[in-house]
Every structure is written in structure tokens, then in C-alpha cells.
Design a protein around this motif. Structure first.
Motif: not given
Lengths: 165, 165, 165, 165, 165, 165
Positions: E129-142
Motif C-alpha cells: 500500500l505504501f509503495d502504491m501511494c508514495k508518489a502522492v504521500d511519502p509521509l505515510m505511517e504503518i
């Protein structure tokens, strides 16, 4: 006295030989491959309508094909490890023949061609389609796996006639 | 108050450290390694005559060795992933000592040496020879695994004295 | 008549798309990621005192994290295969919160960033910590996995505020 | 007329043959293997004192050996996939000969023996020791890899004379 | 005289120890784990509307999680190889917190529990999920990766209070 | 208020679903699959005469096929991990059509069928034949991959009519 016989003297044909690409230039290369899976009317229309019990047949096959391309050098003994820069899998639904056509594009900047990667992607995607639909039709057939186009490298560019890819 | 202690303070020796090769030049590198497997008279003559029940011992071991070289960075924790441009496995049949000698050559243009890849190729080929012949001789022994030659990279070229490879 | 419908026409959202990095420059890149695992007092003090029955918790987790980074493109479907030039895993023991903090640094000279490799290293190290301690505390929790810093590549350098890494 | 020739007619010796264990009983089996690595005085005393730059040599080798055992059927073409129930790696420091002795025990309840798994564990641990120490001594040698003991299965229990393991 | 010192005498804490499950009964076992990924408003609403450039985020993550569970014993050094009989990944879209909740169920009939497999499935799905969305939000947190439920085996059944899964 | 929507509500078709085999009986199962590769006259006669530069085409393909069968559950996302008890690959040289026919037999005692393993073995063997011969004929085609026979399991035994295998 010790009598040393080279392997090649006993069994020349057993000599598996990985091509030496150390001196080859790093160039941009790409390859396109295709393949087909033919299924029964029922399995095919369930695929069209996304009703197979194992889930979204094409999505799973697409990801499996991409992952398969990356595993090529693990599967094919004399393939070189490569760093693919692009893998793309596309499907076409061929109603008239109850087939799914699979097309794979692989790219890299490297010392050797990527047609085996493209063929592996097509094969793994086809096997996954088989797995997803086999409860409904265990008699499917995978056909027509071949390279359509190759660009870059010493052997020059070529393309199977009449294809656009 | 939070008290942060570095791992190294509890257990300095546990600090596994992958060498940083980011700044190293990409140069042509190669390494040659060898190893031996000694077997009973019976197992050895069956190998010579290609009569082991599991099939062509040397062919299978050769392919296993090539595939093993490509798996080196998966097996050895601190090895860097590499793109080998050549792996070559050769065997010699040493009648006087009932041994098979395995030699592996690995090449690449990269930032780090390939001696671990060559040693892994030799080891996996030796293990495969063991597997193919163990029904006849479960007491075989694998010996003399070492690096014979290394070329390229900062540490310069060297070669074990008296070897030609 | 054959009626060919592109996959994208049935199921646009299923189109998994690996970014094409063929044209991107090879530059030096690095990324730092972190994560935390919180455990019970007993599990935590056993970790500090190196008394867990499965062995040296941090050593095993460190090696697992390094190996995990190298497996990133096998695990994450749309990640490109990369040749990491450095992976470094560090732990901090946070007494006040009974947590272990895991930090991973990944580096390479390549065409795409390495934050997924760093995140994978952190995740696999955290899972290994869980495995090593779960006989004592099966209710541990892994938290706060994120990227702290990224250098190199088109998107420029950035760093989470207030972090030093 | 189509003329079908079995592969075995062209090349009998190429016939790789995986033993069929379908009918074999599931029994408890175990195997013990050993191997040695000999190094220079300097590399050896640095290992004893835990001063190699790559980290704790024995810890890393131990984990690599355990992981290697689990990869046996991937590395050795005709080995069956197995579910190991125990892998144990031990080291002995042999001062008089500047060697490290590696011993691996593998166990499972299954249809086939685990000596190849134990030999693979020893080999991968030995290769890892080599990798960890090679900056100091590139001329190390791996020797004496063999099976010491085997229990369970049709061929009965046996043990190399004079060994306790 | 040769002086043999057990590894454990130099470095007790380095002793990685795989639990011996040879004698354990084969019973039906299952485990459920969960985890969360939190993202920015933009990334979250693009996920809801299936507009991320890399494709259908949840489909790719689901397959990656299933494949990840099967790789558990390759990733976690002291995990036993297992034959999972079921892996199931589910997602929940948590609008109020801009999180995706990931839940994984693993099952097998075997000699050891499957909570590490379930945790690995959750972690790999979260990383994807991180990899798929990181172009838009590189600051996600698991966050919040933990075991919710475990059934079968010696330690008995248990479940985190207040959870239904 | 938190509003939790199941994944299935957004994207029913994305739901990849691994069949639950936990309750299925362990029975002896086997499957046979076949496939074909067609090549130019020159490539075909070089294969017959064992003159391809990369080595003994059929030996390498046979081993690759066996190894491929063991990798099935890694390649096909919803396949269960299995412990194959037998893999056998055979080739027929079909002079009249310039084809090589590949046949794979897989066996195990387990909870699920092995037709995907047999199909994967055939596919990987075919891809390896392609790789070994492609320098001479880059336009080869792989065809007719299908299951010929299946034994064991709930669905009963069946066999494609007119086949002996």
C-alpha cells in the motif's frame, strides 16, 4: 599417475555454457512477447463477467506476470540476472475464439536482451489465468507463446511482420 | 526520561556490517575458485561411466553450480546483490585420488568482487555431486574449497602460486 | 468478427503499472526508515539481558533486516530490482516506553529510490523481533514504520523535521 | 510419418531423475554433518576476539546456515522440498589448527532423509565465515564437509565411527 | 593439544535457536493479525476512488500479502517452513482516520502456529500500500501490527478482547 | 463516526481468494501435463545433434523444469505450497513437425492437486528450450500447454481421451 580428464571429454554435450556478456555495451533494450489461453464458453464468460470464485482473474494474472519477469534468471538456468526498468502486462479478450491474449513488454538498460523476461512474464500470467479458471474448465490450453519484437543490442531491431506493439 | 542506548552498547560483537560500496568504481572483475569431492571406488567409477540412478551427475551439478552463483547474495547475509555477466563451471576427473575437481569462474562489471559467487558455485556443485552419488556412497567428503585467482578492484590482481586458471 | 477489448476497458482499476525508469539517470540515492516494537516489561527486560530462549534477539533481527532489504523487489510487486550498495540496521532500546526502535539505511547508485528497501528492512527486522520474543509476550505491537529521510533522485532531498539520521 | 524418439534414446546420461518418495512412510529422521574452515593466525585470532570489521562472525554464520538448510531443495536440483522441524548449527574453535569446526543437525518427520539439508547448512555457514573474514585472509580453505550420522528411514541408522553427535 | 571451545562459551547470546517441533502433534491451527496505514487526505481519497497511477492499490496489496505469507520462513530466520492451507487478506477503509486497516487470516494443519505468517502477510500488504501511494504521500505511517487471535496448538486458543475476527 | 467499508464493497472483483484446503484429506495425487516448442529446421537439427552453443539443450531444460515445479507456489499467487514427492520431465523429438514435446509428471501425498505444478514444469522447460536455441531461431513458438491426466482428490480421476501417460 594422476590422469585428469576434462568434463568436456566425457560428455561434451553436457556443457551448459552461460554467454559471457562482460564486454558488451550497456544499451537500452526492450522486448515484447505474446501468448494465448483458450477456455470453454462458460469459463470465458465468467472471466468477462468477473465471476470466478478465486477472484479477479486478470488482476491476479497481471501481477503474477510482472513478478514472474523479475524471477526469469532464477527459472532459466543460463539467463543473466538483470535489473528490469519496466514490465508491462496487457490482456485482450478475444470473444470470437474464447481466448485471452497476453502481451508483455520488458525494458532495461543493460548488457543483454530481455526477450526471455518477456516470455516468462507471458508464461506466468498464462499459468495464473489457468489456475484462476481451472475449477470451471480443467481442459484449457495455452498457445502461441513467442517474441513479437526486440530492440537494442548487437543483433539489431526486429519485429514480427504485421504486428503493432 | 527516555534513555536511549545504542545496540552497539549492549552487544558490540553482534553488529553485522555490510560494506558500503556506493563510492567504488564499476570495474571488470573476475574470480576463480576450486573444490574437490572424494568418493569410493564404486561411486567414482559409476560417475565415470555415467551409471548413477539419479542421472548425469556432472550435467546436473554444473547447472546447479551456475544457479547457485546467482543466489550468492541470498545465501550469504552481507554479500551485495550483483549482476554476474558470466559463470562457468568445469570438472576434472582425478582417477588417482577418486576425486572430482570443480572449478568455477565468475565475472562482472561492478563495484565489488565476485569470489564469494565463485565459492558458492563450487559449493553448490559439490553438494549436488554428493546428492547424485550418495545412494552408492554416503561417506563422501568435500574438501579444498578456496579462491585461486582474483582480478579487478582496489586490492589488485592475485593468484595462488602454481595454478593456471 | 473478433471483438478485442483491452483489459483496461473491463477493469481500469486493475491495471497494475510498474513505473518506467529506463530513462532516469543513475544517481547516488539513499533512504532512512524507522519503526518500533513495544513489548511487556518481562519480554523487554529479557531482551535487554539477552535471555530469550531463541537466542540473541537483536543479532538475528539485524541480519534478517539486511536480508529483507535485498528481497524488497520480490515482496513488493511493482518495485524494481535494485543492486543495493549498503544496508545498515541499528537498534535503540527505549526503556521508558519498553520499545525497541529500528532504523534502516539503504544506499545505491541507481535509477530509482530506495525507501521501499529501507521500509522492508525495518519491517522484517520488527517481525523477527516479534518472532524471537513471542513466547514471552504474544501481544507485542509494531508501530511507527515510516520514511525519515530521502536523498538523491528527481524529487530532491527531504527529511522529517527534527530527526537526525 | 511422425517419428517420436524418447529423450533417453539420444542422451541417456542426461536423464535427471528425482526419486519417487510418494509411497515412503513418514518417519522421524535426522542427520548431522560437519565441515571446517582454516584461516591465518591473524584472521583466526580476530575471530576469537570478535574483531572482524563485518561484525560477529559466528552469529552471522549461524543464522546463514539455518537459512541455508531451508533453501536446500532450491539449490540442489533433485532434492525434495521438506518441512524441517529443527535446524541447529554449532561451532567449535580449534586453536591448535586455526580452524573453525561447523556442525549442523537437521530433523523432520517426513518421507526422505535430511543429510543434504545438514550438508547445505554446513556449507552456507562455512561460506559465510569466509565472507566475514576474507578482508583479512583471502586464502582460507573449507574442508572436511561430510555426513556424520543419519537416523530414521529405510536405510537404518548409522554413524561415523568415533564421533559423538 | 587441540583445545575445543564451544561457540556458546565465547558468545552465549549469539546462539540462535530454532525450536524443535519434531515431536509436536499435527493439529489445525489458525491466526489472525491486523495492521493499519495512515495517509494524507489526498492519498486516501485517491485510494477510495481508485486513482493512484500505479493501479488498483488494494488488489495489488492483497496479492502481495498472500505471497508474503508464503515467504515467511524465508524472511524470519527461526521460522519453520510450513504448508499454509489458507491465507486471506481483507481491507477496511476507515474514513474518519484516513487509514486502511489490513487483516490477515492464516490456517494450516501442522506442528507450529501461524501467527508469524499472518503478521508477515499484514506487513507485506502494508508495505505494498505504501509503495502504491508514495508518489502522492511519502509521509505515510504503518501502525498497530499485532496478533488478534490464535487457535490450535499447545498454548490454547486466545483472542484480543473486544475483537471479532 | 468511523465508517468502515469492506474492500469488497468498493471492488468486488479484486478479491483474490485462496481456496481453503485445511479440511481436505491428505491423499495421493498426481497430474501429467504436456507442451510443445516448434523451431526452424536448423535449430531443430542442431538440437538433435547436440550442437547448440549454450550446451545440452534437453539436459538443461529437464533440470529447469524440475526446479520450476518446486517454485510453483512462488509463481502462481493463489497456489498452495506443496511438498512434491516426484517430478519427472520427458522429451520427445517430433521430426515431422520440428517440435519438441515436453511431458511433466508431478506427484504428492497432500491436500490439493498438482496440475499447476505439472504445467509450471512444462512451461519452464519450454522457456529453457527457447533460451538455449534462440541464438539460432528467435521466432520459435511454444504451444499446446495443457493437463493430460489427473488422479486423486475429490474431483476424481480423469484423462484426456486417446492419451497414454
Amino acid at each position: 599417475m594422476s590422469q585428469n580428464v576434462k568434463f568436456s571429454h566425457i560428455n561434451d554435450q553436457g556443457k551448459a555454457n552461460m554467454v559471457d556478456v562482460t564486454e558488451k555495451n550497456v544499451t537500452q533494450r526492450q522486448a515484447v512477447a505474446e501468448g494465448f489461453i483458450k477456455m470453454s464458453k462458460q469459463a470465458f464468460s465468467m472471466l468477462r463477467d468477473n465471476q470466478h470464485a478465486k477472484g479477479d482473474v486478470l488482476s491476479v494474472a497481471q501481477i503474477a506476470g510482472i513478478q514472474g519477469a523479475k524471477k526469469c534468471s532464477e527459472l532459466i538456468p543460463l539467463c543473466h540476472p538483470l535489473m528490469l526498468s519496466k514490465v508491462q502486462i496487457e490482456f485482450e479478450i478475444l470473444d470470437s475464439t474464447q481466448q485471452v491474449r497476453i502481451q508483455a513488454l520488458c525494458k532495461l538498460a543493460g548488457q543483454t536482451g530481455v526477450e526471455m523476461e518477456a516470455l516468462t512474464a507471458v508464461s506466468v500470467a498464462a499459468l495464473t489465468l489457468f489456475d484462476m479458471c481451472k475449477a470451471v474448465d480443467p481442459l484449457m490450453e495455452i498457445d502461441g507463446i513467442r517474441v513479437l519484437k526486440k530492440q537494442g543490442g548487437k543483433s539489431g531491431d526486429w519485429q514480427v511482420e504485421g504486428m503493432q506493439c
